[in-house]
Design a protein around this motif. Structure first.
Motif, PDB file in Angstrom:
ATOM      1  N   VAL A 124      -2.988  -2.805  -4.546  1.00 50.70           N
ATOM      2  CA  VAL A 124      -2.265  -1.561  -4.250  1.00 50.70           C
ATOM      3  C   VAL A 124      -1.659  -1.623  -2.858  1.00 50.70           C
ATOM      4  O   VAL A 124      -0.499  -1.227  -2.639  1.00 50.70           O
ATOM      5  N   TYR A 125      -2.411  -2.139  -1.880  1.00 48.68           N
ATOM      6  CA  TYR A 125      -1.900  -2.248  -0.520  1.00 48.68           C
ATOM      7  C   TYR A 125      -0.725  -3.219  -0.437  1.00 48.68           C
ATOM      8  O   TYR A 125       0.228  -3.000   0.331  1.00 48.68           O
ATOM      9  N   GLU A 126      -0.808  -4.310  -1.226  1.00 49.06           N
ATOM     10  CA  GLU A 126       0.288  -5.272  -1.198  1.00 49.06           C
ATOM     11  C   GLU A 126       1.562  -4.685  -1.799  1.00 49.06           C
ATOM     12  O   GLU A 126       2.669  -4.957  -1.331  1.00 49.06           O
ATOM     13  N   LYS A 127       1.391  -3.872  -2.846  1.00 45.15           N
ATOM     14  CA  LYS A 127       2.564  -3.257  -3.465  1.00 45.15           C
ATOM     15  C   LYS A 127       3.080  -2.081  -2.643  1.00 45.15           C
ATOM     16  O   LYS A 127       4.278  -1.803  -2.642  1.00 45.15           O
ATOM     17  N   ASN A 128       2.199  -1.385  -1.970  1.00 45.57           N
ATOM     18  CA  ASN A 128       2.578  -0.228  -1.149  1.00 45.57           C
ATOM     19  C   ASN A 128       2.007  -0.418   0.263  1.00 45.57           C
ATOM     20  O   ASN A 128       0.904   0.067   0.564  1.00 45.57           O
ATOM     21  N   PRO A 129       2.699  -1.124   1.112  1.00 47.58           N
ATOM     22  CA  PRO A 129       2.160  -1.404   2.467  1.00 47.58           C
ATOM     23  C   PRO A 129       1.918  -0.135   3.282  1.00 47.58           C
ATOM     24  O   PRO A 129       1.096  -0.159   4.195  1.00 47.58           O
TER      25      PRO A 129
END
Length: 609
Positions: free
Chosen positions: A434-439
């Motif tokens: 999730v963090y990689e897709k939404n920094p």
């Protein structure tokens, strides 16, 4: 029936009666108060009784496994609920009966006082009217007597020939004056009498009946309130009867749940060692040197038969030496020398170990002179990690059956921890995606340390599970080997099975059993003597060190910042938590220095009986 018409002249009696009614109401309120105190004290004593006999958090050995203990524990719970219902009865009586009675008694006193004051005022007004009427009557009577005197004086002077005309006129005037005053007083008396009669009629037929009616209604309301309180007093008890009945039914069900067969089986499971009973001792012929006149062949055969002792008996005897009384006695004699043993061969070429006379005496002497162990585990509780060390990690100090159970329990706990770590790893990976897709939601790199720590924990747990499964397989294999030998009559099955335990676990090798504990036992042999029957506490959770701790004091455990430890005993209010490292070292650490995570389904966190 009305007090106003029937009791119009009983004002004082009604005053006393209404006062008695209020006193009776207050007396009943006092009775209810004392009943409430009895219920509260009864509930308090029941709770104290339950608390006294309720199981306290203790070691795993005191777990309520037996059905009789569990039934008693359930009965205590039901009794505690029963005590709660007694408190409910007291609260209901205090709120619905006692409190209502006290409020109503206060209102009743105020209302009674007001009605009585109105009655007294009406009586005072009537008395005042009577006094006015009486005064006018007396004045009229007095004026009439004066008028009669004036008339007699006038008649006397009028008949007296010697009286002057002036005296006669004066007497006549006086007569007229008194007659006029008598007439005025007569009219006033008539008016006052009429007024008094009216007020008296109003007093006895209107005012007093109204006041007495109000007093009657007040007294009837008091009686109704008492009736309601009586009903509420009984309802307070009746409302909890269904719950109390359920409590009693729970006690009966707990009594029915006691299973003597299951308890007996639990005793077997708890104390079963897995060893075979000791075999028969062989016949030892001491008469061989007497019959030396017999031929050499016979003597040789006799010696050979004498030396060829049943290996099954020998092994059983050695096991009896170790476990004849359920304990492994500490050796008091030096280990046997190789000259005390010799090997015999069977026709098919296999070998087995036999004993001479000296090992037999040595075994018997070792049983008789064995040092008894004193199970003083609690006195050395804090020194566990020093004496125990990693030597007991595989539970090799326990009999095979108990060792198998302990290992199985540890494997189950490790599997639960592994599942938790795996779930945490999966959650971290999802969060990282999730963090990689939404920094903007977070930095994926911030999760890397936690992910690495979780991976390390998973690897460590897998290694622990593999190691414990290996020990479990080893124990189960050896237990099966002993069962095969028990049902076999072939002496060839007594060939040495080999031995695995470098930490001093029991061996099936007769040679090793006779020679006593191996050299590795020397490091903790004294501990084995005193604590052989005590099991290490199970882990009830884990913790992570927030701050470093030196642990210089005795019984404490040093730790580094970030180090992960097992929790085996919670903080009991003194600020210390008992923890254990992966290598088995145990001690106490400050609770404020660690971040604790407890297992919800861990047996260590359950209250024991």
């Amino acid at each position: 029936m009305s007090w106003g018409t029937e009791l119009w002249d009983q004002f004082d009696s009604l005053d006393k009666h209404t006062q008695w009614g209020i006193d009776f109401l207050e007396r009943y309120a006092k009775f209810v108060k004392e009943r409430i105190e009895i219920e509260q004290n009864y509930a308090k004593q029941l709770r104290n009784l339950v608390k006294k006999y309720c199981p306290k958090r203790s070691t795993k050995d005191e777990e309520p496994r037996f059905t009789s203990c569990i039934a008693f524990f359930n009965i205590l719970n039901e009794l505690n609920d029963y005590a709660g219902q007694r408190e409910v009865v007291a609260e209901e009586m205090a709120h619905r009966v006692y409190g209502e009675l006290m409020r109503y008694a206060h209102d009743l006193k105020t209302e009674r006082k007001m009605h009585l004051q109105e009655g007294r005022k009406a009586q005072q007004y009537l008395d005042m009217c009577w006094k006015q009427m009486d005064n006018s009557k007396k004045k009229f009577e007095r004026e009439c007597r004066e008028a009669e005197k004036a008339q007699q004086s006038y008649e006397r002077l009028d008949n007296d020939t010697n009286a002057t005309k002036a005296d006669v006129e004066k007497a006549k005037q006086q007569l007229n004056l008194r007659t006029h005053m008598a007439d005025e007083n007569k009219n006033e008396y008539a008016a006052q009498l009429q007024n008094f009669n009216g007020e008296q009629h109003k007093h006895f037929y209107v005012v007093i009946p109204q006041i007495y009616k109000q007093l009657q209604e007040m007294d009837e309301r008091r009686t109704i309130k008492l009736s309601e309180c009586y009903r509420g007093f009984a309802d307070s008890e009746r409302k909890v009867i269904p719950i109390i009945s359920k409590c009693l039914e729970g006690m009966i069900l707990a009594a029915k749940s006691v299973d003597e067969s299951r308890d007996s089986q639990m005793v077997v499971d708890s104390f079963k060692s897995g060893f075979e009973p000791p075999g028969d001792f062989p016949f030892e012929d001491y008469s061989q040197h007497i019959y030396r006149t017999i031929s050499d062949g016979t003597i040789s055969a006799s010696k050979q038969e004498s030396g060829k002792v049943d290996a099954k008996t020998t092994v059983g005897k050695a096991k009896g030496k170790l476990w004849l009384f359920g304990k492994k006695p500490k050796p008091q004699s030096p280990p046997l020398t190789p000259t005390s043993l010799f090997t015999s061969s069977t026709p098919n070429g296999s070998q087995f170990l036999t004993f001479s006379i000296e090992p037999v005496h040595y075994c018997m002497n070792e049983i008789k002179t064995g040092k008894p162990r004193i199970p003083s585990f609690r006195s050395l509780k804090r020194g566990w990690s020093v004496k125990m060390g990693p030597a007991l990690e595989d539970f090799s100090h326990l009999p095979p059956e108990q060792r198998r159970k302990k290992l199985q329990q540890r494997i189950d706990e490790l599997n639960r921890e592994l599942q938790k770590e795996s779930d945490q790893k999966e959650a971290l990976n999802k969060m990282k995606d999730v963090y990689e897709k939404n920094p903007q939601m977070g930095d994926p790199g911030s999760l890397q340390p936690k992910l690495a720590e979780t991976m390390n924990n998973i690897d460590r747990l897998r290694m622990e599970i593999h190691k414990n499964e290996a020990w479990l397989s080893e124990v189960e294999g050896k237990t099966g080997g002993r069962g095969d030998r028990r049902h076999s009559s072939d002496i060839n099955h007594l060939v040495t099975q080999g031995r695995e335990s470098p930490e001093g676990s029991y061996t099936d090798d007769a040679n090793q059993e006779v020679r006593g504990p191996p050299q590795q036992h020397g490091h903790h042999s004294e501990f084995d003597d005193e604590f052989e029957d005590d099991d290490p506490l199970p882990a009830i959770g884990h913790c992570k060190a927030i701050y470093p701790f030196d642990g210089h004091n005795e019984g404490t455990l040093a730790m580094k910042e970030g180090e992960v430890l097992y929790i085996i005993e919670e903080d009991k209010g003194d600020g210390w938590t008992r923890a254990r490292r992966q290598n088995g070292e145990e001690g106490y650490v400050p609770t404020s220095y660690i971040d604790v995570t407890l297992e919800k389904n861990s047996k260590g966190a359950v209250t024991y009986i």
